[in-house]
Write a protein that holds these residues in place. Structure first.
Motif, PDB file in Angstrom:
ATOM      1  N   LYS A  82       0.821  -1.211   0.000  1.00 29.40           N
ATOM      2  CA  LYS A  82       0.000   0.000   0.000  1.00 29.40           C
ATOM      3  C   LYS A  82       0.856   1.261   0.000  1.00 29.40           C
ATOM      4  O   LYS A  82       0.410   2.319  -0.436  1.00 29.40           O
ATOM      5  N   ARG A 109      -2.833  -7.961  -7.582  1.00 21.52           N
ATOM      6  CA  ARG A 109      -3.726  -7.352  -8.580  1.00 21.52           C
ATOM      7  C   ARG A 109      -4.979  -6.769  -7.920  1.00 21.52           C
ATOM      8  O   ARG A 109      -5.486  -5.731  -8.324  1.00 21.52           O
ATOM      9  N   ASN A 111      -5.289  -5.815  -4.562  1.00 22.16           N
ATOM     10  CA  ASN A 111      -5.097  -4.866  -3.457  1.00 22.16           C
ATOM     11  C   ASN A 111      -4.069  -3.764  -3.714  1.00 22.16           C
ATOM     12  O   ASN A 111      -3.959  -2.852  -2.908  1.00 22.16           O
ATOM     13  N   CYS A 112      -3.313  -3.889  -4.798  1.00 25.47           N
ATOM     14  CA  CYS A 112      -2.239  -2.916  -5.046  1.00 25.47           C
ATOM     15  C   CYS A 112      -2.611  -2.008  -6.216  1.00 25.47           C
ATOM     16  O   CYS A 112      -2.875  -2.481  -7.325  1.00 25.47           O
ATOM     17  N   SER A 113      -2.607  -0.695  -5.964  1.00 27.64           N
ATOM     18  CA  SER A 113      -2.923   0.274  -7.015  1.00 27.64           C
ATOM     19  C   SER A 113      -1.679   0.722  -7.775  1.00 27.64           C
ATOM     20  O   SER A 113      -1.783   1.380  -8.810  1.00 27.64           O
ATOM     21  N   SER A 114      -0.495   0.380  -7.241  1.00 24.46           N
ATOM     22  CA  SER A 114       0.765   0.788  -7.879  1.00 24.46           C
ATOM     23  C   SER A 114       1.083  -0.117  -9.069  1.00 24.46           C
ATOM     24  O   SER A 114       0.562  -1.226  -9.190  1.00 24.46           O
ATOM     25  N   GLU A 115       1.963   0.383  -9.926  1.00 27.53           N
ATOM     26  CA  GLU A 115       2.407  -0.425 -11.063  1.00 27.53           C
ATOM     27  C   GLU A 115       3.289  -1.564 -10.577  1.00 27.53           C
ATOM     28  O   GLU A 115       4.050  -1.422  -9.615  1.00 27.53           O
TER      29      GLU A 115
END
Length: 447
Positions: A82, A109, A111-115
């Motif tokens: 996060k 995929r 829970n993570c909004s980052s690349e």
């Protein structure tokens, strides 16, 4: 920019972390599983790119309950997703994609909004990127060997569009002299990690009743009333005869390295167990490296007769740690957050004293008085010992050089060091006294 290395255990995350940070032994690497337990953050450089990288514990399971300690470590790793701005998801190219790799990928995929960039590690030899890797859901996987440095240029090209390029300057590698580097040392289960968590008010370090929970030496940057502090949590040091595992040996080595780079060391002790021989050995380990030492008796709330306890500590130190009898002592309770900041205040004072500079004129006025009170012992030759003058040649620790016609015995140097501490407010600070035997240029040499 914050980049996190995540994945299951034993895929080579710590090896990649060490290569990116050029740390060598910043994270312990070993063939055994679950070596990394606490995440570590350091500055990474990859060619012309600079970023902060996090080495996380291997994700062993999703709270399986089989190994509570590893479940906690893995959960911390998942939580770091996060905070990270970019995630490098590392898998083992020798083993291939496992079912648990697929579970972790699914979690990322969701829970993570980052690349996310998929890293296939341990590719010393060319491998075929099978459809299994693409089924993890991340495009353009990168094959590398962190151990051998293979594929670093390919990783650089993948990171380049995402991380700003900078001109790396040598000064950025240098330590900030204003920073207090405080190493927290001691035997296992003394409460070192609990103390750090209480200080920073964060569940940063993994804590457990299991001895040896902490393995890596972990640096944590912290600000206390405007004072920059690097807290260094270390693995517990046991007697050599009880160190029977490679990982514990590497942990002990990291602890000793942490002592070396610190300017103040706090020896955290379990007050219920008291001051034992192993504690005194650790104390001497610190003093032998000319570092400031503070004794911190933890779990102080469990001691009933506190006055008698303090008297016993003073007596033990006078007998067994006589080289610095006035070493600072604090009493605290990390669990209850009682008196925890007194250790920091004491460490700041020690750091200031550690950098003390005394003018040559003041030193020599003191030297004349102290040698008049107690003259240097007469050597076997019967000639009078003459000390010409003294000057300070270094700080951290304060280091002084005496010039005279005869080398002084260690007992007299200890007498001078004790007087220096008393007169110049250097109590509890290690002092080095060097001696230079100056010859008389007018004395004829034998043919």
């Amino acid at each position: 920019m914050l980049v996190a290395l995540v994945g299951r255990t034993s895929v080579g995350k710590s090896t990649l972390f060490n290569r990116l940070t050029k740390g060598g032994d910043k994270s312990i690497t070993h063939i055994e599983r679950n070596v990394t337990r606490d995440y570590k953050i350091a500055k990474a450089h990859l060619f012309d790119l600079s970023f902060d990288v996090i080495d996380t514990a291997g994700i062993e399971s999703f709270a399986s309950g089989k190994n509570k300690l590893q479940d906690q470590a893995g959960q911390k790793s998942l939580n770091m997703l996060k905070k990270a701005e970019l995630v490098l998801f590392v898998v083992d190219g020798r083993v291939g994609v496992t079912n648990f790799d697929a579970e972790i990928a699914k979690f990322i995929r969701k829970n993570c909004s980052s690349e996310v960039i998929l890293i296939i590690n341990k590719c010393e030899k060319a491998i075929n990127i099978t459809p299994d890797y693409y089924r993890l859901g991340f495009k353009d996987p990168i094959c590398i060997s962190a151990e051998h440095g293979v594929g670093m240029s390919i990783l650089h090209e993948a990171l380049k569009p995402k991380i700003p390029q900078i001109q790396i300057e040598e000064e950025s590698e240098q330590e900030d002299d204003d920073t207090l580097r405080l190493a927290i040392v001691g035997r296992p289960n003394g409460g070192k990690s609990t103390y750090i968590n209480s200080l920073i008010e964060e569940d940063r370090m993994l804590t457990s009743a299991i001895a040896g929970t902490t393995r890596d030496a972990v640096d944590i940057d912290w600000d206390y009333r405007g004072q920059k502090i690097t807290l260094i949590d270390t693995a517990g040091l046991r007697r050599k005869s009880r160190i029977d595992e490679d990982i514990e040996f590497l942990s002990a080595k990291q602890t000793i390295n942490a002592i070396q780079k610190a300017n103040v060391c706090a020896l955290v002790l379990d007050a219920e167990l008291g001051l034992e021989d192993q504690d005194l050995k650790i104390a001497n380990l610190v003093l032998d490296r000319n570092k400031c030492l503070i004794l911190a008796f933890n779990k102080w709330d469990l001691i009933e007769d506190k006055n008698s306890y303090k008297e016993a500590v003073t007596y033990t130190l006078s007998r067994k740690l006589s080289q610095i009898q006035d070493v600072p002592v604090v009493y605290l309770s990390a669990q209850n957050k009682k008196n925890i900041f007194s250790l920091i205040d004491t460490a700041i004072t020690c750091k200031q004293k550690f950098a003390t500079k005394i003018s040559t004129s003041k030193l020599n006025i003191w030297l004349a008085k102290v040698t008049a009170t107690y003259a240097p012992p007469v050597p076997k030759t019967g000639k009078t010992v003459k000390i010409k003058y003294m000057t300070q040649v270094a700080t951290n620790p304060p280091t002084f050089k005496l010039f005279g016609n005869y080398t002084l015995p260690e007992s007299y140097k200890r007498y001078l060091a004790k007087s220096l501490r008393e007169i110049f407010d250097l109590e509890g600070i290690p002092i080095r006294i060097l001696f230079s035997k100056s010859s008389n240029p007018y004395t004829k040499k034998d043919a």
